[in-house]
Design a protein around this motif. Structure first.
Motif, mmCIF file in Angstrom:
data_model
loop_
_atom_site.group_PDB
_atom_site.id
_atom_site.type_symbol
_atom_site.label_atom_id
_atom_site.label_comp_id
_atom_site.label_asym_id
_atom_site.label_seq_id
_atom_site.Cartn_x
_atom_site.Cartn_y
_atom_site.Cartn_z
ATOM 1 N N LYS A 3 0.821 -1.202 0.000
ATOM 2 C CA LYS A 3 0.000 0.000 0.000
ATOM 3 C C LYS A 3 0.860 1.259 0.000
ATOM 4 O O LYS A 3 1.949 1.297 0.576
ATOM 5 N N GLY A 4 0.322 2.304 -0.634
ATOM 6 C CA GLY A 4 1.002 3.577 -0.695
ATOM 7 C C GLY A 4 0.635 4.486 0.470
ATOM 8 O O GLY A 4 -0.085 4.082 1.395
ATOM 9 N N PRO A 5 1.099 5.737 0.427
ATOM 10 C CA PRO A 5 0.909 6.641 1.578
ATOM 11 C C PRO A 5 -0.542 6.983 1.891
ATOM 12 O O PRO A 5 -0.887 7.140 3.071
ATOM 13 N N VAL A 6 -1.391 7.109 0.885
ATOM 14 C CA VAL A 6 -2.800 7.427 1.167
ATOM 15 C C VAL A 6 -3.448 6.272 1.910
ATOM 16 O O VAL A 6 -4.131 6.463 2.928
ATOM 17 N N SER A 7 -3.233 5.061 1.413
ATOM 18 C CA SER A 7 -3.818 3.878 2.068
ATOM 19 C C SER A 7 -3.286 3.698 3.480
ATOM 20 O O SER A 7 -4.031 3.342 4.412
ATOM 21 N N ASN A 8 -1.993 3.935 3.651
ATOM 22 C CA ASN A 8 -1.412 3.792 4.990
ATOM 23 C C ASN A 8 -1.995 4.819 5.956
ATOM 24 O O ASN A 8 -2.222 4.520 7.138
ATOM 25 N N PHE A 9 -2.263 6.027 5.467
ATOM 26 C CA PHE A 9 -2.887 7.057 6.291
ATOM 27 C C PHE A 9 -4.291 6.619 6.720
ATOM 28 O O PHE A 9 -4.655 6.731 7.899
ATOM 29 N N ILE A 10 -5.067 6.097 5.751
ATOM 30 C CA ILE A 10 -6.421 5.639 6.064
ATOM 31 C C ILE A 10 -6.372 4.510 7.096
ATOM 32 O O ILE A 10 -7.120 4.498 8.087
ATOM 33 N N GLN A 11 -5.489 3.564 6.874
ATOM 34 C CA GLN A 11 -5.365 2.407 7.766
ATOM 35 C C GLN A 11 -5.072 2.854 9.199
ATOM 36 O O GLN A 11 -5.626 2.319 10.175
ATOM 37 N N HIS A 12 -4.209 3.862 9.333
ATOM 38 C CA HIS A 12 -3.789 4.282 10.678
ATOM 39 C C HIS A 12 -4.830 5.152 11.373
ATOM 40 O O HIS A 12 -5.066 4.998 12.576
ATOM 41 N N HIS A 13 -5.479 6.050 10.629
ATOM 42 C CA HIS A 13 -6.336 7.053 11.259
ATOM 43 C C HIS A 13 -7.821 6.741 11.249
ATOM 44 O O HIS A 13 -8.555 7.242 12.098
ATOM 45 N N TYR A 14 -8.289 5.942 10.297
ATOM 46 C CA TYR A 14 -9.742 5.761 10.116
ATOM 47 C C TYR A 14 -10.222 4.543 10.900
ATOM 48 O O TYR A 14 -10.373 3.454 10.356
ATOM 49 N N ARG A 15 -10.497 4.760 12.182
ATOM 50 C CA ARG A 15 -10.745 3.648 13.087
ATOM 51 C C ARG A 15 -12.171 3.581 13.646
ATOM 52 O O ARG A 15 -12.568 2.548 14.188
ATOM 53 N N HIS A 16 -12.923 4.665 13.575
ATOM 54 C CA HIS A 16 -14.226 4.699 14.226
ATOM 55 C C HIS A 16 -15.250 5.447 13.381
ATOM 56 O O HIS A 16 -14.919 6.254 12.516
ATOM 57 N N PHE A 17 -16.540 5.133 13.664
ATOM 58 C CA PHE A 17 -17.672 5.860 13.090
ATOM 59 C C PHE A 17 -17.655 5.771 11.554
ATOM 60 O O PHE A 17 -17.406 4.696 11.010
ATOM 61 N N ASN A 18 -17.939 6.876 10.867
ATOM 62 C CA ASN A 18 -17.956 6.829 9.404
ATOM 63 C C ASN A 18 -16.587 6.489 8.828
ATOM 64 O O ASN A 18 -16.483 5.858 7.774
ATOM 65 N N ALA A 19 -15.543 6.894 9.500
ATOM 66 C CA ALA A 19 -14.196 6.571 9.038
ATOM 67 C C ALA A 19 -13.981 5.055 9.032
ATOM 68 O O ALA A 19 -13.411 4.492 8.086
ATOM 69 N N ALA A 20 -14.445 4.392 10.089
ATOM 70 C CA ALA A 20 -14.305 2.936 10.156
ATOM 71 C C ALA A 20 -15.157 2.254 9.095
ATOM 72 O O ALA A 20 -14.747 1.252 8.498
ATOM 73 N N ALA A 21 -16.365 2.799 8.853
ATOM 74 C CA ALA A 21 -17.221 2.241 7.797
ATOM 75 C C ALA A 21 -16.540 2.352 6.446
ATOM 76 O O ALA A 21 -16.605 1.433 5.621
ATOM 77 N N LEU A 22 -15.876 3.475 6.206
ATOM 78 C CA LEU A 22 -15.123 3.656 4.956
ATOM 79 C C LEU A 22 -14.034 2.589 4.838
ATOM 80 O O LEU A 22 -13.874 1.940 3.786
ATOM 81 N N MET A 23 -13.286 2.393 5.922
ATOM 82 C CA MET A 23 -12.199 1.413 5.912
ATOM 83 C C MET A 23 -12.726 0.000 5.688
ATOM 84 O O MET A 23 -12.188 -0.768 4.879
ATOM 85 N N ASP A 24 -13.803 -0.356 6.373
ATOM 86 C CA ASP A 24 -14.388 -1.693 6.218
ATOM 87 C C ASP A 24 -14.880 -1.915 4.792
ATOM 88 O O ASP A 24 -14.686 -2.991 4.209
ATOM 89 N N ALA A 25 -15.544 -0.896 4.228
ATOM 90 C CA ALA A 25 -16.069 -1.016 2.860
ATOM 91 C C ALA A 25 -14.941 -1.169 1.845
ATOM 92 O O ALA A 25 -15.056 -1.946 0.890
#
Length: 324
Positions: A3-25
């Motif tokens: 994974k590149g830098p955008v994906s790594n940022f999402i993986q690290h920061h998007y942990r809860h609520f709508n952010a987590a839904a985005l990551m799961d999807a």
């Protein structure tokens, strides 16, 4: 896939609520493809004017999308951005515009979509002459095509290249034309080019039958779905609501209930990016589980809803799938 830098940022920061839904999807979208599944993406709103092609085109080129359902506006507005981008006008203070300000934009041949004004002469009229030529040539030969097929013909002929004002790699219609990607465009009549076509029919210069209809799009989608829903099946990634999503998702219950084809698989993945309130009776605001009752999704279909702005969410999910 690394994974590149955008994906790594999402993986690290998007942990809860709508952010987590985005990551799961995003992870489920990737898994669906890795397991051999295919994906439909539906485009509502003004995604083309929002320049979603910057990420959507690469998704098409890398076979991360196998069919698109879109409004007539999204079909045409990607091409308009391609040929008239430098003439667009951005209005960052659009919330402060008075009725007189809006009238002045109209008088200067600008049509506003939120903060972006589409230049009528350079966009609509530049495209119009080439479309009318295609419509008339087809009619003279007794041929009929879908709306997207006429645009594909213009793109692949190269006749619009003289007008290109962005890198064509950022146009999703160019990527789709080069792949001959299947598209369904329900309600095409509700678009500028649909209105232009209707005007020629009213003037007696074209026959309405020269452009294939929404019913024919449903038949076309039925054939495509039957041919592509084996194995892991076909997923459904819905950006916004409206007819772009409502029309194609119905192909499954139509085949099962109206045609009596009991071997039709349900959609095998579902995600919707939506800001519609859940629920004031709107289909766009319905939670995914409601679709079970309509014979569209199975109990076990992975289901996600990200209640946020599609112009922010979709590029991030695409970035994850692309490994950016």
């Amino acid at each position: 896939m690394s994974k590149g830098p955008v994906s790594n940022f999402i993986q690290h920061h998007y942990r809860h609520f709508n952010a987590a839904a985005l990551m799961d999807a995003a992870k489920a979208y990737e898994a669906h493809l890795l397991e051999g599944g295919k994906m439909m993406v539906t485009l509502a709103g003004a995604m083309s004017t929002a320049e979603l092609g910057l990420s959507l085109a690469e998704m098409i080129r890398q076979d991360k999308i196998h069919i698109i359902s879109c409004t007539g506006a999204n079909l045409e507005e990607d091409v308009m951005n391609l040929v008239a981008h430098k003439h667009y006008k951005r209005v960052p203070n659009y919330r402060d515009l008075t009725p007189q300000d809006e009238w002045d934009l109209l008088e200067n041949h600008y049509n506003r979509v939120t903060d972006t004004c589409i230049p009528e002469e350079e966009a609509f009229r530049r495209l119009q002459s080439h479309l009318v030529k295609q419509w008339k040539e087809a009619e003279a030969k007794g041929e009929r095509y879908f709306p997207h097929e006429y645009l594909y013909k213009i793109i692949l002929s190269g006749e619009l290249e003289q007008y290109y004002e962005i890198d064509p790699k950022d146009s999703w219609i160019v990527a789709a034309a080069e792949k001959n990607l299947p598209i369904v465009c329900p309600g095409w009549e509700d678009s500028t080019t649909g209105n232009i076509f209707a005007s020629y029919v009213i003037k007696g210069e074209l026959q309405a039958s020269t452009v294939k209809t929404g019913i024919e799009y449903m038949v076309y989608l039925t054939e495509w779905y039957r041919a592509n829903s084996g194995g892991k099946g076909v997923g459904f990634f819905q950006i916004g609501g409206g007819i772009a999503g409502d029309f194609p998702i119905c192909v499954v219950p139509m085949m099962y209930q109206d045609l009596g084809w009991e071997d039709v698989p349900f959609w095998s993945y579902f995600c919707q990016i939506s800001d519609s309130t859940t629920s004031y009776g709107s289909y766009s605001g319905a939670v995914p589980n409601e679709k079970i009752t309509w014979g569209k999704l199975d109990i076990h279909t992975p289901k996600f809803i990200v209640e946020s702005d599609a112009t922010i969410v979709a590029p991030l999910i695409f970035a994850w799938v692309l490994g950016w």
